[in-house]
Design a protein around this motif. Sequence first.
Motif, PDB file in Angstrom:
ATOM      1  N   LYS A 123      62.891 -48.109  98.332  1.00  0.00           N
ATOM      2  CA  LYS A 123      64.296 -47.984  98.740  1.00  0.00           C
ATOM      3  C   LYS A 123      65.121 -47.436  97.582  1.00  0.00           C
ATOM      4  O   LYS A 123      64.993 -47.883  96.447  1.00  0.00           O
ATOM      5  N   LEU A 124      65.989 -46.481  97.902  1.00  0.00           N
ATOM      6  CA  LEU A 124      66.866 -45.889  96.896  1.00  0.00           C
ATOM      7  C   LEU A 124      67.806 -46.949  96.350  1.00  0.00           C
ATOM      8  O   LEU A 124      68.482 -47.643  97.107  1.00  0.00           O
ATOM      9  N   ARG A 125      67.843 -47.100  95.023  1.00  0.00           N
ATOM     10  CA  ARG A 125      68.707 -48.104  94.395  1.00  0.00           C
ATOM     11  C   ARG A 125      69.749 -47.496  93.464  1.00  0.00           C
ATOM     12  O   ARG A 125      70.787 -48.098  93.217  1.00  0.00           O
ATOM     13  N   ALA A 126      69.486 -46.286  92.935  1.00  0.00           N
ATOM     14  CA  ALA A 126      70.451 -45.646  92.040  1.00  0.00           C
ATOM     15  C   ALA A 126      70.304 -44.131  92.124  1.00  0.00           C
ATOM     16  O   ALA A 126      69.201 -43.610  92.302  1.00  0.00           O
ATOM     17  N   TRP A 127      71.453 -43.436  91.983  1.00  0.00           N
ATOM     18  CA  TRP A 127      71.480 -41.975  91.991  1.00  0.00           C
ATOM     19  C   TRP A 127      72.394 -41.527  90.873  1.00  0.00           C
ATOM     20  O   TRP A 127      73.533 -41.992  90.774  1.00  0.00           O
ATOM     21  N   ALA A 166      81.316 -32.635  87.022  1.00  0.00           N
ATOM     22  CA  ALA A 166      81.664 -34.057  87.076  1.00  0.00           C
ATOM     23  C   ALA A 166      80.403 -34.906  87.232  1.00  0.00           C
ATOM     24  O   ALA A 166      79.620 -34.698  88.153  1.00  0.00           O
ATOM     25  N   PRO A 167      80.196 -35.886  86.331  1.00  0.00           N
ATOM     26  CA  PRO A 167      79.048 -36.776  86.466  1.00  0.00           C
ATOM     27  C   PRO A 167      79.343 -37.908  87.444  1.00  0.00           C
ATOM     28  O   PRO A 167      80.509 -38.269  87.662  1.00  0.00           O
ATOM     29  N   GLY A 168      78.300 -38.460  88.006  1.00  0.00           N
ATOM     30  CA  GLY A 168      78.467 -39.586  88.909  1.00  0.00           C
ATOM     31  C   GLY A 168      77.235 -40.470  88.921  1.00  0.00           C
ATOM     32  O   GLY A 168      76.116 -40.005  88.699  1.00  0.00           O
ATOM     33  N   LEU A 169      77.465 -41.739  89.153  1.00  0.00           N
ATOM     34  CA  LEU A 169      76.404 -42.727  89.273  1.00  0.00           C
ATOM     35  C   LEU A 169      76.732 -43.591  90.482  1.00  0.00           C
ATOM     36  O   LEU A 169      77.842 -44.106  90.593  1.00  0.00           O
ATOM     37  N   VAL A 170      75.768 -43.720  91.388  1.00  0.00           N
ATOM     38  CA  VAL A 170      75.950 -44.546  92.577  1.00  0.00           C
ATOM     39  C   VAL A 170      74.838 -45.586  92.588  1.00  0.00           C
ATOM     40  O   VAL A 170      73.672 -45.266  92.350  1.00  0.00           O
ATOM     41  N   LEU A 171      75.206 -46.846  92.864  1.00  0.00           N
ATOM     42  CA  LEU A 171      74.246 -47.946  92.952  1.00  0.00           C
ATOM     43  C   LEU A 171      74.213 -48.470  94.377  1.00  0.00           C
ATOM     44  O   LEU A 171      75.262 -48.640  95.012  1.00  0.00           O
ATOM     45  N   TYR A 172      73.010 -48.732  94.869  1.00  0.00           N
ATOM     46  CA  TYR A 172      72.804 -49.168  96.253  1.00  0.00           C
ATOM     47  C   TYR A 172      72.191 -50.564  96.275  1.00  0.00           C
ATOM     48  O   TYR A 172      71.445 -50.945  95.385  1.00  0.00           O
ATOM     49  N   ASP A 173      72.483 -51.322  97.344  1.00  0.00           N
ATOM     50  CA  ASP A 173      71.855 -52.628  97.497  1.00  0.00           C
ATOM     51  C   ASP A 173      70.481 -52.462  98.150  1.00  0.00           C
ATOM     52  O   ASP A 173      70.041 -51.342  98.430  1.00  0.00           O
ATOM     53  N   GLY A 174      69.798 -53.560  98.392  1.00  0.00           N
ATOM     54  CA  GLY A 174      68.463 -53.525  98.961  1.00  0.00           C
ATOM     55  C   GLY A 174      68.397 -52.973 100.369  1.00  0.00           C
ATOM     56  O   GLY A 174      67.318 -52.602 100.841  1.00  0.00           O
ATOM     57  N   LYS A 225      72.777 -49.589 101.152  1.00  0.00           N
ATOM     58  CA  LYS A 225      74.226 -49.380 101.253  1.00  0.00           C
ATOM     59  C   LYS A 225      74.824 -49.184  99.861  1.00  0.00           C
ATOM     60  O   LYS A 225      74.444 -49.856  98.908  1.00  0.00           O
ATOM     61  N   THR A 226      75.770 -48.256  99.774  1.00  0.00           N
ATOM     62  CA  THR A 226      76.469 -48.029  98.506  1.00  0.00           C
ATOM     63  C   THR A 226      77.252 -49.275  98.142  1.00  0.00           C
ATOM     64  O   THR A 226      77.997 -49.814  98.952  1.00  0.00           O
ATOM     65  N   ARG A 227      77.071 -49.748  96.899  1.00  0.00           N
ATOM     66  CA  ARG A 227      77.793 -50.934  96.443  1.00  0.00           C
ATOM     67  C   ARG A 227      78.696 -50.650  95.255  1.00  0.00           C
ATOM     68  O   ARG A 227      79.667 -51.353  95.021  1.00  0.00           O
ATOM     69  N   ALA A 228      78.382 -49.589  94.478  1.00  0.00           N
ATOM     70  CA  ALA A 228      79.225 -49.233  93.337  1.00  0.00           C
ATOM     71  C   ALA A 228      79.081 -47.750  93.047  1.00  0.00           C
ATOM     72  O   ALA A 228      78.004 -47.176  93.224  1.00  0.00           O
ATOM     73  N   ALA A 229      80.184 -47.131  92.611  1.00  0.00           N
ATOM     74  CA  ALA A 229      80.164 -45.722  92.230  1.00  0.00           C
ATOM     75  C   ALA A 229      81.022 -45.540  90.993  1.00  0.00           C
ATOM     76  O   ALA A 229      82.146 -46.050  90.924  1.00  0.00           O
ATOM     77  N   LEU A 230      80.482 -44.842  90.026  1.00  0.00           N
ATOM     78  CA  LEU A 230      81.176 -44.547  88.782  1.00  0.00           C
ATOM     79  C   LEU A 230      81.266 -43.040  88.658  1.00  0.00           C
ATOM     80  O   LEU A 230      80.262 -42.338  88.793  1.00  0.00           O
ATOM     81  N   SER A 252      89.354 -38.604  83.319  1.00  0.00           N
ATOM     82  CA  SER A 252      89.660 -39.987  83.674  1.00  0.00           C
ATOM     83  C   SER A 252      88.504 -40.614  84.462  1.00  0.00           C
ATOM     84  O   SER A 252      87.924 -39.986  85.338  1.00  0.00           O
ATOM     85  N   PRO A 253      88.167 -41.863  84.117  1.00  0.00           N
ATOM     86  CA  PRO A 253      87.062 -42.532  84.799  1.00  0.00           C
ATOM     87  C   PRO A 253      87.514 -43.132  86.129  1.00  0.00           C
ATOM     88  O   PRO A 253      88.692 -43.452  86.322  1.00  0.00           O
ATOM     89  N   GLY A 254      86.565 -43.287  87.003  1.00  0.00           N
ATOM     90  CA  GLY A 254      86.826 -43.954  88.271  1.00  0.00           C
ATOM     91  C   GLY A 254      85.683 -44.896  88.595  1.00  0.00           C
ATOM     92  O   GLY A 254      84.524 -44.604  88.297  1.00  0.00           O
ATOM     93  N   LEU A 255      86.019 -46.023  89.157  1.00  0.00           N
ATOM     94  CA  LEU A 255      85.024 -47.007  89.556  1.00  0.00           C
ATOM     95  C   LEU A 255      85.406 -47.520  90.931  1.00  0.00           C
ATOM     96  O   LEU A 255      86.568 -47.876  91.159  1.00  0.00           O
ATOM     97  N   ALA A 256      84.456 -47.539  91.841  1.00  0.00           N
ATOM     98  CA  ALA A 256      84.687 -48.097  93.170  1.00  0.00           C
ATOM     99  C   ALA A 256      83.586 -49.105  93.465  1.00  0.00           C
ATOM    100  O   ALA A 256      82.407 -48.842  93.210  1.00  0.00           O
ATOM    101  N   LEU A 257      83.993 -50.270  93.963  1.00  0.00           N
ATOM    102  CA  LEU A 257      83.058 -51.308  94.380  1.00  0.00           C
ATOM    103  C   LEU A 257      83.192 -51.476  95.880  1.00  0.00           C
ATOM    104  O   LEU A 257      84.308 -51.529  96.413  1.00  0.00           O
ATOM    105  N   TYR A 258      82.072 -51.574  96.577  1.00  0.00           N
ATOM    106  CA  TYR A 258      82.061 -51.603  98.036  1.00  0.00           C
ATOM    107  C   TYR A 258      81.542 -52.942  98.552  1.00  0.00           C
ATOM    108  O   TYR A 258      80.646 -53.539  97.956  1.00  0.00           O
ATOM    109  N   ASP A 259      82.087 -53.376  99.691  1.00  0.00           N
ATOM    110  CA  ASP A 259      81.578 -54.589 100.314  1.00  0.00           C
ATOM    111  C   ASP A 259      80.365 -54.236 101.181  1.00  0.00           C
ATOM    112  O   ASP A 259      79.984 -53.071 101.279  1.00  0.00           O
TER     113      ASP A 259
END
Length: 103
Positions: free
Chosen positions: A51-55, A63-71, A74-79, A86-93
């Motif tokens: 299962k994909l966990r990080a991209w 522009a660089p990006g990092l996305v973290l996925y749960d088990g 589903k996307t749970r965090a994006a940097l 300017s940095p951006g951080l999003a956390l997802y439910d």
Amino acid sequence: DRNGNSRAVLSVSGDGSPVLALSDGDGTTRVALALSADGSPGLDLYDRHGKLRAWLTVLADGAPGLVLYDGDGKTRAALTIAEDGSPGLALYDQAGRVAASIP
């Protein structure tokens, strides 16, 4: 490997983009490195179940990006870093809605 199992595959996707996939001893893809059609590199990291966990990427605009996925995939965090630096951080439910973001 010594048992005749494929551990690395270099392929070209339908749009002509190269992809290198590395698998563990059980044959599960754990890492994939790819270039998209626009030249953007991407590194996918998978867990032991495949299962994909990080991209990690650098988009065509630089522009660089990092996305973290749960088990569940589903996307749970994006940097991200915007063009102005300017940095951006999003956390997802669990429903995929933004629960918190900076800025």
